[in-house]
Design an enzyme around this catalytic site. Structure first.
Site, PDB file in Angstrom:
ATOM      1  N   LYS A  22       0.833  -1.218   0.000  1.00 48.71           N
ATOM      2  CA  LYS A  22       0.000   0.000   0.000  1.00 48.71           C
ATOM      3  C   LYS A  22       0.865   1.265   0.000  1.00 48.71           C
ATOM      4  O   LYS A  22       0.616   2.189  -0.766  1.00 48.71           O
ATOM      5  CB  LYS A  22      -0.915  -0.010   1.230  1.00 48.71           C
ATOM      6  N   ASN A  23       1.869   1.295   0.865  1.00 49.98           N
ATOM      7  CA  ASN A  23       2.625   2.539   1.028  1.00 49.98           C
ATOM      8  C   ASN A  23       3.640   2.779  -0.092  1.00 49.98           C
ATOM      9  O   ASN A  23       4.263   3.841  -0.147  1.00 49.98           O
ATOM     10  CB  ASN A  23       3.296   2.585   2.403  1.00 49.98           C
ATOM     11  N   CYS A 117      -4.225   7.453   9.907  1.00 52.14           N
ATOM     12  CA  CYS A 117      -4.280   6.981  11.289  1.00 52.14           C
ATOM     13  C   CYS A 117      -3.955   8.121  12.244  1.00 52.14           C
ATOM     14  O   CYS A 117      -3.114   8.966  11.950  1.00 52.14           O
ATOM     15  CB  CYS A 117      -3.291   5.837  11.502  1.00 52.14           C
ATOM     16  N   ARG A 122       0.583  15.014  13.289  1.00 51.26           N
ATOM     17  CA  ARG A 122       1.482  14.506  12.241  1.00 51.26           C
ATOM     18  C   ARG A 122       1.834  15.699  11.348  1.00 51.26           C
ATOM     19  O   ARG A 122       1.175  15.956  10.341  1.00 51.26           O
ATOM     20  CB  ARG A 122       0.822  13.356  11.465  1.00 51.26           C
ATOM     21  N   ASP A 306       5.109   0.356  11.915  1.00 51.94           N
ATOM     22  CA  ASP A 306       3.844  -0.258  11.491  1.00 51.94           C
ATOM     23  C   ASP A 306       3.715  -1.720  11.931  1.00 51.94           C
ATOM     24  O   ASP A 306       2.712  -2.370  11.628  1.00 51.94           O
ATOM     25  CB  ASP A 306       3.677  -0.144   9.964  1.00 51.94           C
ATOM     26  N   ARG A 398      -8.651  -0.584   5.098  1.00 54.33           N
ATOM     27  CA  ARG A 398      -7.858   0.459   4.430  1.00 54.33           C
ATOM     28  C   ARG A 398      -6.532  -0.086   3.923  1.00 54.33           C
ATOM     29  O   ARG A 398      -5.965   0.432   2.955  1.00 54.33           O
ATOM     30  CB  ARG A 398      -7.568   1.610   5.401  1.00 54.33           C
TER      31      ARG A 398
END
Ligand code: EPU
Length: 426
Positions: A22-23, A117, A122, A306, A398
């Site tokens: 995903k990232n 999240c 952030r 993560d 997600r």
């Protein structure tokens, strides 16, 4: 809103196939906006954040066609600058890559302040610092960010005060077509940064050093479309590795790059779990009582933040007192209250958690407070005798493709609560 229901305490056995990361996929999807041509992206994970990213660029004027599962043709030639849908952009963190991509292509951009999240504040100061170094002006309001440059962006040295993944991506995107050389010092070294550099280079960019702390980007005049496959998701893989250990099982995790999993593998070996590496798989086996450990998250190649919640579950089941220190995100321990409901003994003080091992957890009603915390609740539920019901599972969706299906495939008793309801008569 659906829930996940697990009848835990039973071993798993078999093979789990890992999807695209995903990232890595998020920056590459937004990078297609910069490319201004037709790209085919392969191995995109079919998860909610990716669907949202594709929807955002579609609403900006891109043509997006699903060729087959995980494979998409994306034509960004029709993108209208500044047309990012703010409501959707606010739903996810990765949407701020629109800024770097549009700034690089049009010299200006605007988007909603990114969501994602909730780990406390952030900030995006390093993104702004990078854009400004390249000659852009940046304006932030409470819920939106915009930036513009009066002339073509111009390459510059950028020292990052924190090795932020997001800021490194955004500066790479803005600098790829800037005039001259940009040097990012103290850049993030995560595999997804390397994947973005590989994608951009195959589109004609000139980027070297990705994967080290100094990335050099010599700007080019234009980029062209390519076909590109996204790397496997090391966090999805790590999650199933821990699920194997926590359920006293053996699982083979396939379609991975074992080198990306090294930090997780090292910690699993340390707590007494067997990990056997092949070219594109790892087999994880529980072989006896888990030992305590000291774990500290860090930027890559350190232990990934993560994986913090998932590994915490394992430490809850290890003999003795373990410590888990979070050194990347400000507030990542909200999930520990949920584990406490399942019988875990965790004391959190700031960025440190002290974990007193218990022989087993027990089923309970819990919430997924964020994406990886949700995965940790699934692992805890699989390990714990009794029934665990997890609420707010949209967080899990997600970032994990078909987690329920993949776990059922290796023998877990896990399902969506809606599947247990009787179907209403017509
Ligand atoms: N930071 C700053 N200033 C900035 C940017 C970041 O101080 O301008 C700080 C952050 O507050 C944080 C640290 O730097 O304390 C690291 O943040 P980073 O920018 O690296 O994180 P991110 O880009 O916002 C990505 C992933 C996260 C993952 C982190 C760390 C995406 C879309 N998100 O976030 O993934 O936790 O890197 O590896 O790539 C997840 O997938 O579950 C997830 C949360």
């Amino acid at each position: 809103m659906d829930k996940i229901c697990i009848s835990g305490g039973r071993p798993l056995l078999g093979t789990v196939n890992i999807g695209g990361m995903k990232n890595a996929a998020l920056p590459i999807i937004f990078a297609t906006v910069l490319v201004n041509d037709v790209c085919v992206l392969e191995n995109l994970p079919e998860v909610r954040d990716i669907a949202t990213a594709l929807e955002i660029i579609k609403r900006m004027g891109a043509e997006v066609e699903r060729l087959s599962r995980g494979n998409y043709r994306i034509d960004t030639r029709g993108i209208r600058c500044g047309s990012a849908p703010l409501d959707l952009a606010r739903e996810m963190r990765g949407s701020y890559y629109i800024l770097g991509a549009e700034l690089g292509r049009f010299g200006r951009s605007a988007t909603g302040f990114p969501g994602g999240c909730n780990f406390g504040v952030r900030p995006i100061d390093q993104h702004i610092k990078g854009f400004e170094a390249l000659g852009a002006k940046v304006i932030c309001s409470d819920d939106a960010v915009s930036c513009y440059a009066e002339r073509r962006l111009s390459g510059a040295p950028v020292y990052m005060d924190v090795a932020s993944v997001g800021a490194t991506v955004n500066i790479m995107l803005a600098a790829a077509t800037a005039e001259g050389m940009t040097v990012i010092d103290n850049a993030a070294r995560e595999p997804h940064i390397v994947d973005l550099a590989n994608f951009l280079n195959s589109c004609g960019a000139n980027i070297s050093g990705a994967g080290t702390e100094v990335i050099k980007i010599r700007g080019v005049d234009e980029l062209h479309g390519v076909t590109y496959a996204i790397i496997p998701d090391m966090i999805e893989a790590g999650t199933y590795m821990i699920a194997a250990a926590a359920t006293k099982s053996t699982l083979t995790i396939k379609n991975v790059i074992p080198r990306h999993l090294e930090a997780t593998t090292r910690k699993l070996l340390e707590v007494g779990v067997d990990v056997d590496e092949g070219d594109d798989f790892v087999t994880v086996s529980y072989v006896g009582a888990l030992r305590k450990a000291r774990v500290k998250t860090d930027f890559y190649p350190g232990f990934p933040t993560d994986m913090n919640p998932q590994f915490c579950v394992l430490l809850c089941l290890a003999e003795g007192q373990s410590t888990l220190t979070e050194s990347v995100m400000d507030h990542r321990f909200k999930y520990t209250d949920e584990l406490t409901r399942m019988g875990a003994k965790i004391t959190v003080s700031g960025r440190d958690a002290l974990i007193e091992g218990v022989s087993e957890l027990h089923g309970a009603n819990v919430r997924a407070v964020d994406l990886r915390a949700g995965a940790a609740m699934v692992i805890a539920g699989l390990s714990a005798p009794g029934t665990t019901v997890i609420d707010d599972v949209y967080h899990i969706e997600r970032g994990y493709e078909d987690m329920v299906g993949k776990l059922r495939g290796v023998g877990a008793d896990i399902r969506y609560l809606s599947d247990l309801m009787p179907t209403p008569k017509a």
